[in-house]
Design an enzyme around this catalytic site. Structure first.
Site, mmCIF file in Angstrom:
data_model
loop_
_atom_site.group_PDB
_atom_site.id
_atom_site.type_symbol
_atom_site.label_atom_id
_atom_site.label_comp_id
_atom_site.label_asym_id
_atom_site.label_seq_id
_atom_site.Cartn_x
_atom_site.Cartn_y
_atom_site.Cartn_z
ATOM 1 N N GLN A 252 -5.112 -1.471 9.392
ATOM 2 C CA GLN A 252 -4.956 -2.816 8.855
ATOM 3 C C GLN A 252 -5.615 -3.840 9.792
ATOM 4 O OE1 GLN A 252 -3.453 -3.559 5.790
ATOM 5 N NE2 GLN A 252 -4.243 -5.603 6.186
ATOM 6 N N LYS B 259 0.842 -1.210 0.000
ATOM 7 C CA LYS B 259 0.000 0.000 0.000
ATOM 8 C C LYS B 259 0.871 1.252 0.000
ATOM 9 C CE LYS B 259 -3.848 -2.316 2.168
ATOM 10 N NZ LYS B 259 -4.454 -2.817 3.394
ATOM 11 N N ASP C 36 -11.587 2.422 3.805
ATOM 12 C CA ASP C 36 -11.895 0.990 3.795
ATOM 13 C C ASP C 36 -13.408 0.779 3.673
ATOM 14 O OD1 ASP C 36 -10.346 -1.213 3.695
ATOM 15 O OD2 ASP C 36 -10.032 -1.439 5.847
#
Ligand code: NDP
Length: 295
Positions: free
Chosen positions: A98, A54, A121
């Protein structure tokens, strides 16, 4: 005839190039550099790999990348304080924590605390609710990538019979909403579904997001159907060799029946990070009151 392979490498590279072009435009026309903050708690090896990828792709797209690493035993209050700081930071347009978090941390509380405007997200209930209401929302990256892949085969999904196997908040449920927005006719299957093979044989589009290696067999697929395999199942290599990644679909069999199919690896997985970049650019535009970008 064997199926056309829907190549995640090519499609994600094109998408990242479009993101980079939008980032360059935002910089020159508005003086805005979209910024993504990634929070990694603990040192789970798979999460480390994702976070590195990422970071690299964010920088390659011309965006600002902020990495925050916390130890696995960080107190919940300290993690929440970091989220509050990132929510208030004007250089940060996207926040990604994460997952999964180490044991003892409450991920729902963390997801709830992320400013919905920066929730790249797409897991915050405000974004999930907005998506279900047909309003502008930041949507989870893997479902977004799966739809983009299906649309490389069919310009319109309108009226198609789509089957989504799996009903998680991360993949299955948002995928259903996105498919409804595309005017597909959607069926959602899960572990209690009866006669899944028969249901699958009626589907023009199959999205498999189960987490069971090669569960969907070739003879479940309607001839000519488009198959999007979201599954990533790590299986130990033979004789101590490298681990193998398998999808939720028995690829070798299914590609003999399907019209188009995504491989694993090289399919949806590559789209997920590319869509994270898309969401960061979308978030930056929305936060600054600019129209939705062309990605
Ligand atoms: P979850 O474990 O959260 O959900 C799995 C879903 O599959 C559940 O809804 C479950 O049903 C359903 N299911 C389980 N067994 C069966 C069965 N025998 N028949 C039908 N449905 C079944 O997984 P995720 O949604 O998080 O992930 C799914 C897969 O996608 C995993 O392989 C994961 O690694 C992969 N993934 C890939 C990503 C990528 O970037 N490509 C990103 C995220 C996930 P029930 O609700 O009834 O329990």
């Amino acid at each position: 005839m064997t199926a056309r392979i829907i190549d995640g490498k090519i499609i994600s590279a094109e998408l990242r190039a479009r993101v980079a072009a939008e980032v360059a435009r935002l910089k020159t026309e508005h003086g805005i550099t979209p910024g993504l903050a990634v929070v990694l708690v603990g040192n789970d090896p798979a999460s480390e790999v994702y976070v590195r990828s990422k970071h690299k792709q964010t920088q390659e797209a011309g965006m600002a990348s902020f990495e925050h690493r916390l130890p696995a035993d960080v107190p919940q209050a300290e993690l929440m304080a970091l989220i509050a700081k990132l929510n208030a930071d004007p250089a940060v347009h996207g926040i990604l924590v994460q997952l999964p978090l180490p044991k003892g941390l409450d991920s729902n509380a963390v997801i709830d605390a992320i400013d919905p405007a920066k929730d790249v997200d797409g897991l915050n209930p405000t974004n999930a609710g907005r998506l279900a209401s047909g309003l502008f929302a930041l949507t989870p990256c893997t479902p977004l990538g799966s739809i983009i892949m299906a649309k490389t085969v069919h310009a319109s999904l309108e009226g198609m019979n789509a089957l989504v196997i799996g009903r998680s908040n991360l993949v299955g449920k948002p995928l259903v909403q996105l498919l409804l927005n595309e005017n597909a006719t959607v069926t959602i299957a899960h572990s209690r579904t009866r006669d899944l093979p028969a249901l699958c044989r009626q589907a023009d589009l199959v999205f498999a997001a189960v987490g069971k290696a090669e569960m969907v067999k070739g003879d479940w697929i309607k001839p000519g159907a488009t198959v999007i395999d979201v599954g990533i199942n790590r299986t130990p290599g033979k004789d101590g060799g490298k681990d193998k990644l398998l999808g939720d679909v028995a690829f070798a069999e299914a590609k003999e029946v399907a019209g188009a199919i995504t491989p694993v690896p090289g399919g949806v997985g590559l789209m997920t990070v590319a869509c994270l970049l898309v969401n960061t650019v979308r978030a930056a535009c929305a936060i600054h009151g600019l129209p939705k970008p062309a990605v």
